[in-house]
Design a protein around this motif. Sequence first.
Motif, PDB file in Angstrom:
ATOM      1  N   ASP A  88       5.461  12.874  -5.205  1.00 15.53           N
ATOM      2  CA  ASP A  88       6.281  14.044  -4.627  1.00 15.53           C
ATOM      3  C   ASP A  88       6.523  14.899  -5.929  1.00 15.53           C
ATOM      4  OD1 ASP A  88       8.118  12.661  -6.404  1.00 15.53           O
ATOM      5  OD2 ASP A  88       9.377  11.760  -4.906  1.00 15.53           O
ATOM      6  N   ALA A  89       7.461  15.739  -5.743  1.00  7.88           N
ATOM      7  CA  ALA A  89       7.957  16.822  -6.793  1.00  7.88           C
ATOM      8  C   ALA A  89       7.884  16.174  -8.022  1.00  7.88           C
ATOM      9  CB  ALA A  89       8.822  17.645  -6.445  1.00  7.88           C
ATOM     10  N   SER A  90       8.723  15.212  -8.189  1.00  7.89           N
ATOM     11  CA  SER A  90       9.230  14.189  -9.375  1.00  7.89           C
ATOM     12  C   SER A  90       8.221  13.454  -9.901  1.00  7.89           C
ATOM     13  CB  SER A  90      10.506  13.572  -9.151  1.00  7.89           C
ATOM     14  OG  SER A  90      10.175  12.565  -8.296  1.00  7.89           O
ATOM     15  N   GLY A  91       7.111  13.346  -9.104  1.00  9.13           N
ATOM     16  CA  GLY A  91       5.858  12.463  -9.559  1.00  9.13           C
ATOM     17  C   GLY A  91       6.135  11.095  -9.226  1.00  9.13           C
ATOM     18  N   SER A  92       7.020  10.668  -8.398  1.00 14.77           N
ATOM     19  CA  SER A  92       7.122   9.382  -7.592  1.00 14.77           C
ATOM     20  C   SER A  92       5.725   9.163  -6.740  1.00 14.77           C
ATOM     21  CB  SER A  92       8.273   9.182  -6.966  1.00 14.77           C
ATOM     22  OG  SER A  92       8.230   7.913  -6.386  1.00 14.77           O
ATOM     23  N   GLU A  93       5.041   8.007  -6.545  1.00 12.54           N
ATOM     24  CA  GLU A  93       4.088   7.723  -5.694  1.00 12.54           C
ATOM     25  C   GLU A  93       4.649   6.893  -4.561  1.00 12.54           C
ATOM     26  OE1 GLU A  93       1.241   5.852  -8.293  1.00 12.54           O
ATOM     27  OE2 GLU A  93       0.419   7.891  -9.166  1.00 12.54           O
ATOM     28  N   PHE A  94       5.815   6.845  -4.399  1.00 16.34           N
ATOM     29  CA  PHE A  94       6.411   5.828  -3.207  1.00 16.34           C
ATOM     30  C   PHE A  94       7.338   6.806  -2.558  1.00 16.34           C
ATOM     31  CE2 PHE A  94       4.939   2.929  -6.258  1.00 16.34           C
ATOM     32  CZ  PHE A  94       4.216   1.829  -5.324  1.00 16.34           C
ATOM     33  N   LYS A 113       2.599 -24.781   2.025  1.00 17.39           N
ATOM     34  CA  LYS A 113       1.751 -23.741   1.947  1.00 17.39           C
ATOM     35  C   LYS A 113       2.125 -22.464   2.330  1.00 17.39           C
ATOM     36  CE  LYS A 113      -2.540 -25.433   2.717  1.00 17.39           C
ATOM     37  NZ  LYS A 113      -3.856 -25.726   3.653  1.00 17.39           N
ATOM     38  N   LEU A 114       1.743 -21.258   1.456  1.00 15.50           N
ATOM     39  CA  LEU A 114       2.105 -20.026   1.772  1.00 15.50           C
ATOM     40  C   LEU A 114       0.946 -19.336   2.605  1.00 15.50           C
ATOM     41  CD1 LEU A 114       4.152 -17.445   1.489  1.00 15.50           C
ATOM     42  CD2 LEU A 114       3.127 -17.148  -0.691  1.00 15.50           C
ATOM     43  N   TYR A 115       1.183 -18.986   3.830  1.00 13.30           N
ATOM     44  CA  TYR A 115       0.384 -18.190   4.584  1.00 13.30           C
ATOM     45  C   TYR A 115       0.728 -16.526   4.179  1.00 13.30           C
ATOM     46  CZ  TYR A 115      -1.073 -22.527   6.515  1.00 13.30           C
ATOM     47  OH  TYR A 115      -1.384 -23.830   6.800  1.00 13.30           O
ATOM     48  N   VAL A 116      -0.216 -15.989   3.561  1.00 12.53           N
ATOM     49  CA  VAL A 116       0.233 -14.526   3.590  1.00 12.53           C
ATOM     50  C   VAL A 116      -0.342 -13.576   4.629  1.00 12.53           C
ATOM     51  CG1 VAL A 116      -0.559 -12.635   1.820  1.00 12.53           C
ATOM     52  CG2 VAL A 116      -0.253 -14.777   0.842  1.00 12.53           C
ATOM     53  N   ARG A 117       0.681 -13.038   5.217  1.00 11.12           N
ATOM     54  CA  ARG A 117       0.472 -12.042   6.321  1.00 11.12           C
ATOM     55  C   ARG A 117       1.211 -10.621   5.819  1.00 11.12           C
ATOM     56  NH1 ARG A 117       2.925 -16.505   7.971  1.00 11.12           N
ATOM     57  NH2 ARG A 117       5.050 -15.659   7.926  1.00 11.12           N
ATOM     58  N   GLY A 118       0.247  -9.974   5.307  1.00 12.91           N
ATOM     59  CA  GLY A 118       0.650  -8.681   4.537  1.00 12.91           C
ATOM     60  C   GLY A 118      -0.137  -7.234   4.971  1.00 12.91           C
ATOM     61  N   VAL A 119       0.333  -6.183   4.441  1.00 12.01           N
ATOM     62  CA  VAL A 119      -0.348  -5.132   4.330  1.00 12.01           C
ATOM     63  C   VAL A 119      -0.485  -4.369   3.112  1.00 12.01           C
ATOM     64  CG1 VAL A 119       0.237  -4.752   6.868  1.00 12.01           C
ATOM     65  CG2 VAL A 119       2.003  -4.031   5.036  1.00 12.01           C
ATOM     66  N   THR A 120      -1.275  -3.467   2.919  1.00 12.39           N
ATOM     67  CA  THR A 120      -1.053  -2.509   1.968  1.00 12.39           C
ATOM     68  C   THR A 120      -0.198  -1.439   2.002  1.00 12.39           C
ATOM     69  OG1 THR A 120      -2.926  -1.137   2.918  1.00 12.39           O
ATOM     70  CG2 THR A 120      -3.475  -2.778   1.126  1.00 12.39           C
ATOM     71  N   TYR A 121       0.410  -0.893   0.891  1.00 13.83           N
ATOM     72  CA  TYR A 121       1.807  -0.142   1.208  1.00 13.83           C
ATOM     73  C   TYR A 121       1.195   0.958   0.239  1.00 13.83           C
ATOM     74  CZ  TYR A 121       6.234   1.881   2.232  1.00 13.83           C
ATOM     75  OH  TYR A 121       7.467   2.735   2.488  1.00 13.83           O
ATOM     76  N   GLY A 122       0.638   2.431   0.615  1.00 16.36           N
ATOM     77  CA  GLY A 122       0.414   3.402  -0.250  1.00 16.36           C
ATOM     78  C   GLY A 122      -1.129   3.480  -0.334  1.00 16.36           C
ATOM     79  N   THR A 123      -1.708   4.144  -1.238  1.00 17.87           N
ATOM     80  CA  THR A 123      -1.171   4.937  -2.187  1.00 17.87           C
ATOM     81  C   THR A 123      -0.921   6.176  -1.362  1.00 17.87           C
ATOM     82  OG1 THR A 123      -2.563   4.138  -3.742  1.00 17.87           O
ATOM     83  CG2 THR A 123      -1.717   6.077  -4.189  1.00 17.87           C
ATOM     84  N   PHE A 124       0.582   6.701  -1.973  1.00 15.73           N
ATOM     85  CA  PHE A 124       1.092   7.884  -1.430  1.00 15.73           C
ATOM     86  C   PHE A 124       0.881   9.152  -2.293  1.00 15.73           C
ATOM     87  CE2 PHE A 124       3.548   4.219   0.225  1.00 15.73           C
ATOM     88  CZ  PHE A 124       3.241   4.583   1.540  1.00 15.73           C
TER      89      PHE A 124
END
Length: 141
Positions: free
Chosen positions: A63-69, A49-60
């Motif tokens: 930047d100048a190049s358009g990257s959202e990370f 069984k997979l117990y998911v222990r996670g977080v959200t990352y973003g939305t950011f």
Amino acid sequence: MALRPETPPAAPRRLVEVRAHGPEPLVGATRESARPRADGKFLFLGDEKLYVRGVTYGTFSPDASGSEFPDPDVVERDFAQMAANGLNAVRVFTAPPRSLLDAAWMHGLRVMVGLSAERYVGFLIDKKSAPDLENLVRTQV
């Protein structure tokens, strides 16, 4: 080298090696062993069984190049800290760059990717003004 339980205390406990960078990376995993599967209301990796222990990352903010990370070095540092603290999953809201996926893989993190088409779900009811969702998804994946 420290040992920690892999699953929550209510489940059978199994000790796994935790190195300075977090849990074992997924290197060497086969596609079948690396991909979780749903069985009823649970997720499994193989027979475990997979117990998911996670977080959200973003939305950011883009930047100048358009990257959202953030820069790959920042993502690497963030994911190392997440893994070292026992997390095993990250939820992002837009299609991530390959460098983010590679960093997650190296730190043993699973990535749950949302697609920006999710924000258009209300348009599914009113098809007259709905954007082309299939095309939106295809351009992101």
